[in-house]
Design a protein around this motif. Structure first.
Motif, PDB file in Angstrom:
ATOM      1  N   GLU A  69      36.966  53.373  43.034  1.00 12.17           N
ATOM      2  CA  GLU A  69      35.906  52.493  42.540  1.00 12.17           C
ATOM      3  C   GLU A  69      36.285  51.033  42.746  1.00 12.17           C
ATOM      4  N   GLU A  70      35.276  50.180  42.815  1.00 10.11           N
ATOM      5  CA  GLU A  70      35.520  48.757  43.035  1.00 10.11           C
ATOM      6  C   GLU A  70      36.361  48.153  41.915  1.00 10.11           C
ATOM      7  N   THR A  71      36.094  48.540  40.670  1.00 10.37           N
ATOM      8  CA  THR A  71      36.859  47.978  39.561  1.00 10.37           C
ATOM      9  C   THR A  71      38.339  48.311  39.693  1.00 10.37           C
ATOM     10  N   PHE A  72      38.651  49.536  40.090  1.00  7.77           N
ATOM     11  CA  PHE A  72      40.039  49.930  40.319  1.00  7.77           C
ATOM     12  C   PHE A  72      40.665  49.018  41.372  1.00  7.77           C
ATOM     13  N   THR A  73      39.966  48.822  42.477  1.00 10.96           N
ATOM     14  CA  THR A  73      40.489  48.003  43.568  1.00 10.96           C
ATOM     15  C   THR A  73      40.753  46.578  43.117  1.00 10.96           C
ATOM     16  N   ARG A  74      39.871  46.030  42.306  1.00  3.15           N
ATOM     17  CA  ARG A  74      40.025  44.652  41.843  1.00  3.15           C
ATOM     18  C   ARG A  74      41.157  44.520  40.831  1.00  3.15           C
ATOM     19  N   ILE A  75      41.311  45.508  39.955  1.00  2.00           N
ATOM     20  CA  ILE A  75      42.450  45.482  39.033  1.00  2.00           C
ATOM     21  C   ILE A  75      43.748  45.621  39.827  1.00  2.00           C
ATOM     22  N   HIS A  76      43.759  46.541  40.783  1.00  2.00           N
ATOM     23  CA  HIS A  76      44.956  46.750  41.594  1.00  2.00           C
ATOM     24  C   HIS A  76      45.357  45.472  42.324  1.00  2.00           C
TER      25      HIS A  76
END
Length: 203
Positions: A69-76
């Motif tokens: 998910e995009e949120t995962f990518t941004r947190i990562h």
């Protein structure tokens, strides 16, 4: 040396404690195929929601994303270099955010403490769900704040990687592999708990 990891790594306690506490640890070798179902994910935040807080102010908020998910990518992308390598295998990444200013613009008492209690509840619920969780201070709070539009009265406090434990540490660099295999240690109670006067332990 085998690349297999211990299935569990229970705490070596002076007296028995609840299994959720004894079995909680912070592995970095995570299963890149593990997933967290909707009910299990919701249970993590229900556990956090019911943590105690000063005056029931409930300061804890969370940003959460599943792998892919995009949120995962941004947190990562906000994680430090030391965390980003292994944390990409997590099933879920989240950031715990504390409300530190109240509606009147005054500092909210014990907000960080409330955030910590909520996140501990969340982590123990993860253990109860058969998952593992690793809490991280190594992330860019400004990147999280700007990237997610976190309001000024809230402070990003902690990132957490949650998922299934890998059975092998072969993907980890040597320095992290050593940490993964090392025994868990804590200071003895005699250095932590005092009675009658400072430094005199009842244990």
């Amino acid at each position: 040396m085998t690349d297999e990891l211990p299935v569990t790594k229970p705490a070596d306690t002076s007296v028995p404690v609840h299994p959720l506490l004894a079995e909680r640890w912070s592995p970095r070798a995570l299963d890149p195929t593990a997933e967290i179902g909707d009910d299990a994910l919701r249970a993590l935040f229900e556990a956090a929601r019911w943590a105690p807080s000063w005056g029931n102010t409930q300061p804890a908020r969370y940003l959460v994303g599943r792998r892919g998910e995009e949120t995962f990518t941004r947190i990562h992308a906000a994680l430090s270099r030391g965390n980003s390598g292994w944390a990409q295998s997590a099933a879920v990444l989240l950031v715990g955010v504390a409300r530190v200013v109240d509606e009147d613009g005054e500092k909210l008492p014990y907000a960080e403490y409330g955030m910590a209690l909520a996140t501990q509840n969340l982590v123990l619920q993860a253990v109860a769900e058969g998952l593992v969780a690793h809490q991280m201070a190594g992330f860019d709070r400004d990147v999280v704040r700007s990237g997610f539009g976190v309001p000024a009265e809230y402070q990003p406090m902690v990132a957490v990687a949650i998922g299934g434990q890998a059975l092998s540490h072969e993907e980890l660099p040597d320095r992290l592999r050593e940490k993964e295999l090392a025994p868990r240690t804590r200071k003895p109670l005699s250095e932590l708990v005092f009675a009658e006067r400072w430094g005199r332990s009842p244990f």
